[in-house]
Motif scaffolding. Structure first.
Motif, PDB file in Angstrom:
ATOM      1  N   GLU A  15      -9.161  -2.614  -1.351  1.00 18.63           N
ATOM      2  CA  GLU A  15      -9.978  -1.487  -0.842  1.00 18.63           C
ATOM      3  C   GLU A  15      -9.579  -0.091  -0.800  1.00 18.63           C
ATOM      4  OE1 GLU A  15     -10.842  -0.182   3.994  1.00 18.63           O
ATOM      5  OE2 GLU A  15     -10.093  -2.237   3.552  1.00 18.63           O
ATOM      6  N   PHE A  16      -8.113  -0.226  -1.092  1.00 18.12           N
ATOM      7  CA  PHE A  16      -7.350   1.204  -1.451  1.00 18.12           C
ATOM      8  C   PHE A  16      -7.630   1.694  -2.792  1.00 18.12           C
ATOM      9  CE2 PHE A  16      -3.547   3.037  -3.233  1.00 18.12           C
ATOM     10  CZ  PHE A  16      -3.310   4.286  -2.462  1.00 18.12           C
ATOM     11  N   LEU A  38       1.009  -1.401   0.048  1.00 12.71           N
ATOM     12  CA  LEU A  38      -0.012  -0.124   0.003  1.00 12.71           C
ATOM     13  C   LEU A  38       0.839   1.184   0.033  1.00 12.71           C
ATOM     14  CD1 LEU A  38      -2.831  -0.942   2.419  1.00 12.71           C
ATOM     15  CD2 LEU A  38      -2.892  -1.209  -0.277  1.00 12.71           C
ATOM     16  N   GLU A  85       0.821   4.061  -2.995  1.00 17.61           N
ATOM     17  CA  GLU A  85       0.807   5.445  -2.786  1.00 17.61           C
ATOM     18  C   GLU A  85       1.627   6.308  -3.236  1.00 17.61           C
ATOM     19  OE1 GLU A  85       0.193   6.073   1.426  1.00 17.61           O
ATOM     20  OE2 GLU A  85      -1.529   4.933   1.458  1.00 17.61           O
ATOM     21  N   CYS A 103     -11.243   2.997  -3.676  1.00 16.34           N
ATOM     22  CA  CYS A 103     -11.555   4.569  -3.060  1.00 16.34           C
ATOM     23  C   CYS A 103     -10.635   5.624  -3.941  1.00 16.34           C
ATOM     24  CB  CYS A 103     -10.970   4.575  -1.677  1.00 16.34           C
ATOM     25  SG  CYS A 103     -11.907   3.630  -0.534  1.00 16.34           S
TER      26      CYS A 103
END
Length: 193
Positions: A155-156, A119, A123, A159
């Protein structure tokens, strides 16, 4: 498309081939055996650059041998480094990034990509990704922690703002429940936010 549908990496390379131009800067966030690193090096040409990361020295050794065999090692910077700390090594805009989440085939299944690090890497890549740039992920779930990592990644990515990013997922519907699948993320060209 010359690759069989059974070959996820071949399918993703076909997509990426249309996005990467000679001179581009690209990332391989899980160098593994070096096949994606080699593909990326061939796409960016002599004026481009590939930054490839892996936490296992054996993976980088295999990658280096493959690059030397194809005489493209001068286009690649190899880092024995956690991809979650990407921004400590790369700060320039990138056109594409590839991930193969899981473990190094033929080696310990105890050394795997981890949700938190992946994650953080995603990012970082999103910060560096140029408009029109693409992230390609192959997600393996058949090892301990793989299902949890896949869920965290989805999930990341689900969004992300839809005007800024397009996120697609593809999977086999006639194979085992935990069969590998792919995710593509593109930073939309028309977004100025």
């Amino acid at each position: 498309m010359n690759n069989r549908l059974q070959d996820i990496q071949g399918f993703l390379r076909t997509i990426l081939r249309a996005s990467i131009q000679p001179g581009d800067i690209v990332l391989d966030l899980t160098a593994g055996r070096g096949r994606d690193t080699l593909f990326l090096a061939q796409q960016v040409g002599g004026s481009g650059r590939v930054y490839a990361f892996d936490v296992q020295e054996v993976a980088l050794q295999q990658t280096k041998i493959l690059l030397e065999e194809h005489q493209v090692e001068d286009r690649v910077c190899l880092y024995h480094w956690d991809h979650g700390r990407l921004l400590e090594k790369v700060q320039c805009p990138v056109q594409a990034a590839m991930f193969n989440l899981g473990y190094l085939p033929g080696h310990s299944q105890e050394i795997t990509t981890q949700a938190a690090s992946t994650l953080a890497a995603l990012e970082a890549v999103l910060q560096l990704l140029r408009q029109g740039g693409v992230i390609a992920l192959t997600v393996y779930r058949g090892h301990p922690g793989g299902v949890e990592e896949a869920a965290a990644v989805e999930e990341f990515l689900s969004c992300l703002p839809r005007r800024k990013y397009s996120v697609l997922r593809g999977e086999y519907i006639n194979q085992a429940l935990n069969a590998p699948y792919w995710i593509l993320v593109q930073k939309n060209k028309g977004d100025t936010e």
